[in-house]
Design a protein around this motif. Structure first.
Motif, PDB file in Angstrom:
ATOM      1  N   ASP A 185      -6.552  12.217  -8.852  1.00 24.50           N
ATOM      2  CA  ASP A 185      -7.720  13.047  -9.170  1.00 24.50           C
ATOM      3  C   ASP A 185      -8.940  12.192  -9.544  1.00 24.50           C
ATOM      4  O   ASP A 185      -8.876  10.957  -9.568  1.00 24.50           O
ATOM      5  CB  ASP A 185      -7.388  14.062 -10.278  1.00 24.50           C
ATOM      6  N   TRP A 186     -10.028  12.887  -9.818  1.00 28.05           N
ATOM      7  CA  TRP A 186     -11.324  12.240 -10.088  1.00 28.05           C
ATOM      8  C   TRP A 186     -11.221  11.249 -11.240  1.00 28.05           C
ATOM      9  O   TRP A 186     -11.708  10.118 -11.170  1.00 28.05           O
ATOM     10  CB  TRP A 186     -12.364  13.314 -10.407  1.00 28.05           C
ATOM     11  N   LYS A 187     -10.581  11.682 -12.344  1.00 24.43           N
ATOM     12  CA  LYS A 187     -10.515  10.867 -13.552  1.00 24.43           C
ATOM     13  C   LYS A 187      -9.755   9.568 -13.293  1.00 24.43           C
ATOM     14  O   LYS A 187     -10.147   8.497 -13.760  1.00 24.43           O
ATOM     15  CB  LYS A 187      -9.829  11.678 -14.661  1.00 24.43           C
ATOM     16  N   PHE A 193      -6.210   2.799 -11.196  1.00 28.90           N
ATOM     17  CA  PHE A 193      -4.760   3.038 -11.334  1.00 28.90           C
ATOM     18  C   PHE A 193      -3.997   2.024 -10.493  1.00 28.90           C
ATOM     19  O   PHE A 193      -4.586   1.314  -9.670  1.00 28.90           O
ATOM     20  CB  PHE A 193      -4.414   4.471 -10.885  1.00 28.90           C
ATOM     21  N   GLY A 194      -2.699   1.975 -10.706  1.00 30.73           N
ATOM     22  CA  GLY A 194      -1.826   1.109  -9.918  1.00 30.73           C
ATOM     23  C   GLY A 194      -1.507  -0.192 -10.638  1.00 30.73           C
ATOM     24  O   GLY A 194      -1.713  -0.318 -11.840  1.00 30.73           O
ATOM     25  N   SER A 195      -1.008  -1.156  -9.870  1.00 29.28           N
ATOM     26  CA  SER A 195      -0.564  -2.432 -10.446  1.00 29.28           C
ATOM     27  C   SER A 195      -1.411  -3.565  -9.858  1.00 29.28           C
ATOM     28  O   SER A 195      -1.534  -3.701  -8.643  1.00 29.28           O
ATOM     29  CB  SER A 195       0.927  -2.612 -10.123  1.00 29.28           C
ATOM     30  N   ILE A 196      -1.982  -4.403 -10.739  1.00 34.64           N
ATOM     31  CA  ILE A 196      -2.977  -5.397 -10.335  1.00 34.64           C
ATOM     32  C   ILE A 196      -2.404  -6.433  -9.353  1.00 34.64           C
ATOM     33  O   ILE A 196      -3.125  -7.019  -8.559  1.00 34.64           O
ATOM     34  CB  ILE A 196      -3.610  -6.080 -11.582  1.00 34.64           C
ATOM     35  N   ARG A 197      -1.066  -6.634  -9.406  1.00 30.30           N
ATOM     36  CA  ARG A 197      -0.445  -7.579  -8.457  1.00 30.30           C
ATOM     37  C   ARG A 197       0.042  -6.862  -7.195  1.00 30.30           C
ATOM     38  O   ARG A 197       0.437  -7.496  -6.222  1.00 30.30           O
ATOM     39  CB  ARG A 197       0.734  -8.291  -9.109  1.00 30.30           C
ATOM     40  N   GLY A 198       0.078  -5.534  -7.236  1.00 26.29           N
ATOM     41  CA  GLY A 198       0.540  -4.766  -6.074  1.00 26.29           C
ATOM     42  C   GLY A 198      -0.570  -3.884  -5.536  1.00 26.29           C
ATOM     43  O   GLY A 198      -1.665  -4.360  -5.246  1.00 26.29           O
TER      44      GLY A 198
END
Ligand SMILES: [Ca+2]
Length: 344
Positions: A185-187, A193-198
């Protein structure tokens, strides 16, 4: 002696006296009425009376009608006045909004100028991966950018690409494992979001802040046959949230066939809960991502990750129409930015 004839005045007096004492003599003799005639006469009187009442009621009714008409006209006038008032309010609100947005942009520029002043006077200022590179950090990987009071930015974890085309790139998006859903979503797109290495999205707020200085964007792609392509853009800007994180791009250079991001230039960001696209459809829901949807896509880099075998059957995959068309979902994508004036 001859009797003196009576004078005319005397005769007149006699006549008047007779009329006063017997007025009936002058009237026509009254005829005797039959009972039927009497009844008809009575009936006639009743009809007359009824007619008079009907006439009275009619005039009352017409008066009421006129009054109702007058009331109705006044109500319509009031409604029209209310409508015009609400339109005036609406236009004032739009004015205020645009002024607010303008002020916000000016504040952004002032903050940027202040930050640049600090960068010029303080050797320790770290703004992004390019400033790390200038401090001789030359290994690609995860770095922590310190919080910046002037920019109002929090501590931020970034992945720096210090090798490609001279290095100094801050990665803003990566797709390679398919373990992170991008149907958010927008927020979530705002914060990242997610994983900085992936697989991850750095966050529209961070990308907006990083692109306030003249910035380049580089998109790198790999297909399932192992081919690598890239697209680069000058003057990459992500507007602020008030401008719905609108995308602005300059000139394209690269080797990925046709430019498939130009179609999304000057377009607001849309997510499944915020439809800012230029279409009757809800593109974010159709293409299952958050992106600068126009009507809808010429590329869909935040689409669904499809694995080999499924990668060429869907319209909502990670597509770049100018290379493999509308149903080919790519194996890997990276989006990265660095200052326009970066020198390795
Ligand atoms: Ca729409």
């Amino acid at each position: 002696m001859l009797k003196k004839p009576l004078s005319a005045v005397t005769w007149l007096c006699i006549f008047i006296m007779a009329f006063v004492s017997h007025p009936a003599w002058l009237q026509k003799p009254s005829k005797r009425k039959t009972p039927a005639q009497l009844k008809a006469a009575n009936c006639c009187e009743e009809v007359k009376e009824l007619k008079a009442q009907v006439a009275n009621l009619s005039s009352l009714l017409s008066e009421l009608n006129k009054k109702q008409e007058r009331d109705w006209v006044s109500v319509v006038m009031q409604v029209m006045e209310l409508e015009s008032n609400s339109k005036r309010m609406e236009s004032r609100l739009t004015d205020a909004e645009s002024k607010y947005s303008e002020m916000n942009n000016q504040i952004d520029i002032m903050q940027l100028q202040a930050a640049q002043t600090v960068t010029q006077t303080s050797a320790d200022a770290i703004y992004d991966c390019s400033s790390l590179y200038q401090k001789n950090y030359r290994i690609s990987g995860v770095y922590k950018l310190p919080p910046d009071d002037f920019l109002g930015s929090p501590e931020l974890e970034v992945f720096c690409d210090m090798e490609t085309s001279g290095g100094g790139w801050t990665i803003i998006q990566r797709r390679k494992s398919g373990l992170v859903s991008f149907y958010r979503d927008w927020k979530q797109y705002k914060q990242g979001f997610g994983s900085i290495r992936g697989d991850f999205w750095l966050g529209n707020e961070h990308i907006h802040r990083l692109s306030r200085q003249p910035t380049r964007l580089r998109v790198e792609m790999e297909d399932w046959e192992g081919n690598l392509r890239y697209a680069e853009y000058s003057h990459f800007v992500l507007g602020n949230e008030l401008n719905s994180y609108r995308l602005f791009l300059g000139n394209y250079t690269g080797n990925v066939g046709n430019d498939a991001l130009q179609y999304h230039n000057n377009t607001a960001f849309s997510t499944k809960d915020k439809d800012n696209d230029n279409c009757l459809d809800k593109c974010a829901q159709l293409r299952k991502g958050g992106y600068w949807y126009n009507c809808c896509t010429d590329s869909n880099l935040n689409g669904v990750y499809y694995r080999l075998g499924e990668h060429n059957k869907h319209l909502d995959g990670i597509t770049w129409y100018g290379w493999h068309g509308s149903t080919y979902s790519l194996k890997q994508v990276e989006m990265k930015i660095r200052p326009e004036d970066f020198k390795p």
